[in-house]
Design a protein around this motif. Structure first.
Motif, short mmCIF file in Angstrom:
data_model
loop_
_atom_site.label_atom_id
_atom_site.label_comp_id
_atom_site.label_asym_id
_atom_site.label_seq_id
_atom_site.Cartn_x
_atom_site.Cartn_y
_atom_site.Cartn_z
N THR A 71 30.06 139.75 60.16
CA THR A 71 28.65 139.54 60.47
C THR A 71 28.01 138.63 59.43
O THR A 71 28.21 138.84 58.23
CB THR A 71 27.90 140.89 60.52
OG1 THR A 71 28.51 141.72 61.49
CG2 THR A 71 26.43 140.72 60.84
N ALA A 76 22.01 138.21 60.19
CA ALA A 76 22.90 138.58 61.30
C ALA A 76 22.82 137.56 62.44
O ALA A 76 22.74 137.91 63.61
CB ALA A 76 22.60 140.00 61.79
N SER A 79 27.79 137.60 64.86
CA SER A 79 28.60 138.78 64.55
C SER A 79 29.75 138.88 65.54
O SER A 79 29.59 138.55 66.72
CB SER A 79 27.73 140.05 64.64
OG SER A 79 28.47 141.18 64.23
#
Length: 114
Positions: A71, A76, A79
């Protein structure tokens, strides 16, 4: 009649030559994207830091007996799914990023784009 056949053969030959020439490109125009491998084993990403070019592909392969994921660390932005032993995930790199395994947060890596 012979002249028509010769003209047809010549026309087809010219067409073939032009197609072959148009399919050629200079070295600067050819794709230079590469594929790089990051192995996950012994609770580490190997290599931990990888330098690539924008547009290259990175392939992650899990060789551990536990599940991992990959990730992007700051927001983020990307991911992977959870990867069991023997499973892999690939991504095309667009920018430098630090990443980690959200399951085992001591596992960290970096993809550096030049």
């Amino acid at each position: 009649m012979k002249r028509a056949i010769l003209n047809s053969i010549f026309s087809n030959w010219l067409l073939l030559c032009s197609l072959l020439i148009s399919g050629c490109s200079s070295p600067e125009e050819k794709s230079t994207a590469k594929i790089y491998l990051i192995e996950i084993s012994q609770m580490k990403f190997n290599p931990a830091v990888l330098t690539v070019q924008k547009g290259d592909t990175v392939l992650f392969i899990n060789h551990d007996f536990v599940i991992h994921n990959i990730t992007e660390k700051s927001a983020a932005k990307w991911s992977s799914p959870q990867l069991a032993n023997g499973k892999s995930w690939r991504m095309v790199v667009t920018q430098t990023a630090d990443y980690y395994c959200t399951i085992h947060q001591v596992m960290n890596g970096r993809i550096q784009v030049h």
